[in-house]
Scaffold this motif. Structure first.
Motif, PDB file in Angstrom:
ATOM      1  N   GLU A 103      -8.891 -38.101  52.928  1.00 30.07           N
ATOM      2  CA  GLU A 103      -9.698 -39.243  53.353  1.00 30.07           C
ATOM      3  C   GLU A 103      -8.923 -40.204  54.252  1.00 30.07           C
ATOM      4  OE1 GLU A 103     -12.909 -39.526  52.827  1.00 30.07           O
ATOM      5  OE2 GLU A 103     -12.884 -37.611  51.747  1.00 30.07           O
ATOM      6  N   ARG A 104      -7.668 -40.504  53.870  1.00 27.02           N
ATOM      7  CA  ARG A 104      -6.924 -41.544  54.594  1.00 27.02           C
ATOM      8  C   ARG A 104      -5.605 -41.053  55.195  1.00 27.02           C
ATOM      9  NH1 ARG A 104      -8.878 -43.682  49.888  1.00 27.02           N
ATOM     10  NH2 ARG A 104      -6.906 -43.259  48.827  1.00 27.02           N
ATOM     11  N   GLY A 105      -5.293 -39.784  54.975  1.00 27.01           N
ATOM     12  CA  GLY A 105      -3.975 -39.328  55.388  1.00 27.01           C
ATOM     13  C   GLY A 105      -3.972 -38.480  56.639  1.00 27.01           C
ATOM     14  N   PHE A 106      -4.849 -38.812  57.610  1.00 30.64           N
ATOM     15  CA  PHE A 106      -4.951 -37.970  58.797  1.00 30.64           C
ATOM     16  C   PHE A 106      -3.683 -37.983  59.651  1.00 30.64           C
ATOM     17  CE2 PHE A 106      -6.034 -42.064  60.482  1.00 30.64           C
ATOM     18  CZ  PHE A 106      -5.664 -42.046  61.827  1.00 30.64           C
ATOM     19  N   ALA A 107      -2.849 -39.009  59.478  1.00 29.90           N
ATOM     20  CA  ALA A 107      -1.602 -39.070  60.243  1.00 29.90           C
ATOM     21  C   ALA A 107      -0.381 -39.104  59.336  1.00 29.90           C
ATOM     22  CB  ALA A 107      -1.604 -40.301  61.143  1.00 29.90           C
ATOM     23  N   VAL A 108      -0.548 -38.672  58.088  1.00 31.24           N
ATOM     24  CA  VAL A 108       0.545 -38.716  57.115  1.00 31.24           C
ATOM     25  C   VAL A 108       0.936 -37.292  56.725  1.00 31.24           C
ATOM     26  CG1 VAL A 108       1.284 -39.509  54.841  1.00 31.24           C
ATOM     27  CG2 VAL A 108      -0.284 -40.907  56.202  1.00 31.24           C
ATOM     28  N   ILE A 109       2.127 -36.894  57.063  1.00 29.87           N
ATOM     29  CA  ILE A 109       2.648 -35.605  56.611  1.00 29.87           C
ATOM     30  C   ILE A 109       3.115 -35.770  55.171  1.00 29.87           C
ATOM     31  CG2 ILE A 109       4.511 -33.926  56.924  1.00 29.87           C
ATOM     32  CD1 ILE A 109       4.327 -34.531  59.944  1.00 29.87           C
ATOM     33  N   PRO A 110       2.598 -34.977  54.243  1.00 24.68           N
ATOM     34  CA  PRO A 110       2.915 -35.202  52.826  1.00 24.68           C
ATOM     35  C   PRO A 110       4.290 -34.670  52.435  1.00 24.68           C
ATOM     36  CG  PRO A 110       1.509 -33.286  53.045  1.00 24.68           C
ATOM     37  CD  PRO A 110       1.644 -33.871  54.429  1.00 24.68           C
ATOM     38  N   GLU A 111       4.711 -35.065  51.267  1.00 26.44           N
ATOM     39  CA  GLU A 111       5.976 -34.588  50.713  1.00 26.44           C
ATOM     40  C   GLU A 111       5.832 -33.188  50.127  1.00 26.44           C
ATOM     41  OE1 GLU A 111       9.241 -36.261  49.842  1.00 26.44           O
ATOM     42  OE2 GLU A 111       8.643 -37.321  51.667  1.00 26.44           O
ATOM     43  N   GLU A 112       4.628 -32.854  49.646  1.00 26.97           N
ATOM     44  CA  GLU A 112       4.482 -31.635  48.851  1.00 26.97           C
ATOM     45  C   GLU A 112       3.147 -30.963  49.121  1.00 26.97           C
ATOM     46  OE1 GLU A 112       5.802 -31.345  44.511  1.00 26.97           O
ATOM     47  OE2 GLU A 112       3.624 -31.499  44.285  1.00 26.97           O
ATOM     48  N   VAL A 113       3.126 -29.652  49.063  1.00 29.58           N
ATOM     49  CA  VAL A 113       1.908 -28.854  49.123  1.00 29.58           C
ATOM     50  C   VAL A 113       1.962 -27.824  47.990  1.00 29.58           C
ATOM     51  CG1 VAL A 113       0.641 -27.096  50.423  1.00 29.58           C
ATOM     52  CG2 VAL A 113       1.450 -29.153  51.583  1.00 29.58           C
ATOM     53  N   GLY A 162       2.274 -38.715  63.896  1.00 26.63           N
ATOM     54  CA  GLY A 162       2.185 -38.984  65.320  1.00 26.63           C
ATOM     55  C   GLY A 162       3.448 -39.586  65.887  1.00 26.63           C
ATOM     56  N   VAL A 163       4.050 -40.555  65.170  1.00 24.67           N
ATOM     57  CA  VAL A 163       5.217 -41.277  65.676  1.00 24.67           C
ATOM     58  C   VAL A 163       6.495 -40.443  65.570  1.00 24.67           C
ATOM     59  CG1 VAL A 163       6.690 -43.305  65.351  1.00 24.67           C
ATOM     60  CG2 VAL A 163       4.194 -43.525  65.174  1.00 24.67           C
ATOM     61  N   ALA A 164       6.690 -39.790  64.385  1.00 24.96           N
ATOM     62  CA  ALA A 164       7.985 -39.123  64.183  1.00 24.96           C
ATOM     63  C   ALA A 164       7.844 -37.815  63.415  1.00 24.96           C
ATOM     64  CB  ALA A 164       8.930 -40.066  63.460  1.00 24.96           C
ATOM     65  N   PRO A 165       7.003 -36.901  63.849  1.00 25.59           N
ATOM     66  CA  PRO A 165       6.894 -35.630  63.123  1.00 25.59           C
ATOM     67  C   PRO A 165       8.191 -34.839  63.144  1.00 25.59           C
ATOM     68  CG  PRO A 165       5.756 -35.498  65.241  1.00 25.59           C
ATOM     69  CD  PRO A 165       6.118 -36.928  65.042  1.00 25.59           C
ATOM     70  N   HIS A 166       9.040 -35.101  64.169  1.00 27.07           N
ATOM     71  CA  HIS A 166      10.300 -34.377  64.282  1.00 27.07           C
ATOM     72  C   HIS A 166      11.301 -34.781  63.216  1.00 27.07           C
ATOM     73  CE1 HIS A 166      10.768 -38.138  66.428  1.00 27.07           C
ATOM     74  NE2 HIS A 166      12.098 -37.986  66.420  1.00 27.07           N
ATOM     75  N   ARG A 167      11.045 -35.907  62.570  1.00 28.20           N
ATOM     76  CA  ARG A 167      11.939 -36.359  61.499  1.00 28.20           C
ATOM     77  C   ARG A 167      11.456 -35.900  60.118  1.00 28.20           C
ATOM     78  NH1 ARG A 167      12.990 -42.625  63.519  1.00 28.20           N
ATOM     79  NH2 ARG A 167      14.135 -42.069  65.443  1.00 28.20           N
TER      80      ARG A 167
END
Length: 392
Positions: free
Chosen positions: A247-257, A200-205
């Protein structure tokens, strides 16, 4: 003597064997109880046999009343179960949590034992029949393990046959393609590396691997429709994706998929094209978003290729036994995988789809093998041996 009639007379015992196997499923290369049951039955029938072929495989040997020409034929059944929780609720349902016979291999073993009973009692053939009970068909490469363990050096069958119960076909219908019968089976694993951050805060980064995965999935699924001749048979399915914390990462873009899936094809040229195009798609899409990605493309099983003469022969035997109306006039291959392919790379033979009349598909937790198929499949295997090794 009709093999069907004789096998029907022993159906009570054969049904008990099948349901015992169903209640005690074992995964690939763990089929110790199954192999022991087979060995005990072969001993009871006074059929010489050998254990530990390809780790847990069993091979029985039946000699005909004569062997004037030194001919032989192999009949194969797979033994292993699937890592699946059974939901049938049947009295004979799996007693092993997380394991079940959802592909009918319990029935395949029983049909080959039915054929063994008949052939050992009658022995109306000239040559040798090898009963091949194969472990680890479900993705474990048990067919390859038996071949590498010297199967055909120790038991030199001139040709080999196998059958598989087939839901969706009427009970007793026989489908035997000439050429490809089952697909080459490949495993796909794609790992996408990005740069995580706040959604939410910095998806562009960030370099969002979830976004990359979405584009990659769409592009990969276009390979069959836009790179492969529409008259060819092929499939690419990306079946599972994992990344982030649900569960807890609704606003966390992960490092890996990570994405996993499968590719299927009938011809080597198509298989090569799929692998080549997947590598190109994975690299180009990842780079276009500033991410990195790797593709692990594992060729699991080759295509199962029926030899023309043996397919024609098996069709003629089935028509003689059941009537021409039971033969599928224009049989279609399946894009399922089957490691009987390794045996057919060593010997001519045929892989047979035998209709079970079931509405429940294979690998389904509600599946149960149709016991009405036991005398049908057992008779077909037995008659294939008799007609392949005719007495003079």
């Amino acid at each position: 003597m009709s093999p069907t009639k004789q096998i029907l007379e022993e159906m009570e015992a054969l049904r008990a064997i099948r349901r015992d196997l169903h209640a005690h499923p074992e995964l690939g290369f763990e089929e110790h109880r199954t192999a022991s049951l087979i060995a005990e039955e072969l001993s009871r029938l006074e059929i010489p046999h050998h254990v530990g072929i390809g780790r847990t495989g069993v091979v029985g040997v039946i000699e005909g009343r004569s062997n004037s020409l030194g001919r032989s034929v192999g009949l194969r059944a797979d033994m292993d179960a699937l890592p699946l929780q059974e939901l049938t609720g049947l009295a004979h349902q799996s007693r092993c949590s997380g394991r079940m016979h959802a592909c009918g291999h319990d029935g395949h073993v029983t049909m080959l034992l039915a054929a063994a009973r008949y052939l050992q009692q009658t022995r109306e053939f000239d040559g040798t029949v090898y009963l091949i009970f194969q472990p680890g068909e479900e993705g474990c490469g048990g067919g390859r393990a038996m071949v590498e363990d010297g199967l055909f050096e120790r038991f030199p069958a001139d040709r080999v046959y196998a059958l598989h119960n087939w839901p969706g076909l009427p009970l007793g219908a026989v489908s035997i393609p000439s050429g490809p019968a089952m697909a080459a089976t490949d495993r796909i694993r794609i790992r996408i590396r990005g740069h995580g951050g706040h959604g939410g805060v910095a998806p562009h980064r960030t370099v969002d691997p979830v976004l990359v995965a979405g584009h990659l999935i769409v592009a990969a699924h276009s390979i069959v429709s836009r790179n492969i001749d529409p008259l060819e048979a092929a499939a690419i399915s990306l079946c599972a994706i994992q990344g982030g914390d649900l569960e807890r990462g609704f606003a966390v873009i992960p490092e890996e998929v990570v994405i996993v899936g499968t590719a299927r094809s009938l011809r080597p040229e198509v298989r090569d094209l799929i692998e080549r195009r997947l590598h190109a798609v994975v690299q180009s899409i990842a780079e276009s978003f500033g991410a990195t990605a790797t593709l692990e493309y594992e060729r699991v099983f080759p295509a199962t290729i029926n030899s023309t003469e043996e397919a024609r022969f098996a069709n003629s035997v089935a028509a003689e036994l059941f009537g021409a109306d039971k033969i599928i006039a224009h049989p279609r291959p399946s894009l399922g995988g089957e490691d009987f392919a390794y045996m057919l790379q060593q010997r001519p033979g045929a892989y047979i789809h035998l209709g079970s009349g079931s509405d429940v598909g294979l690998h389904n937790p509600h599946f149960d093998f149709n016991d009405e198929l036991i005398p049908i499949g057992g008779a077909l295997l037995a008659r294939l041996a008799e007609r392949a090794l005719p007495s003079s």
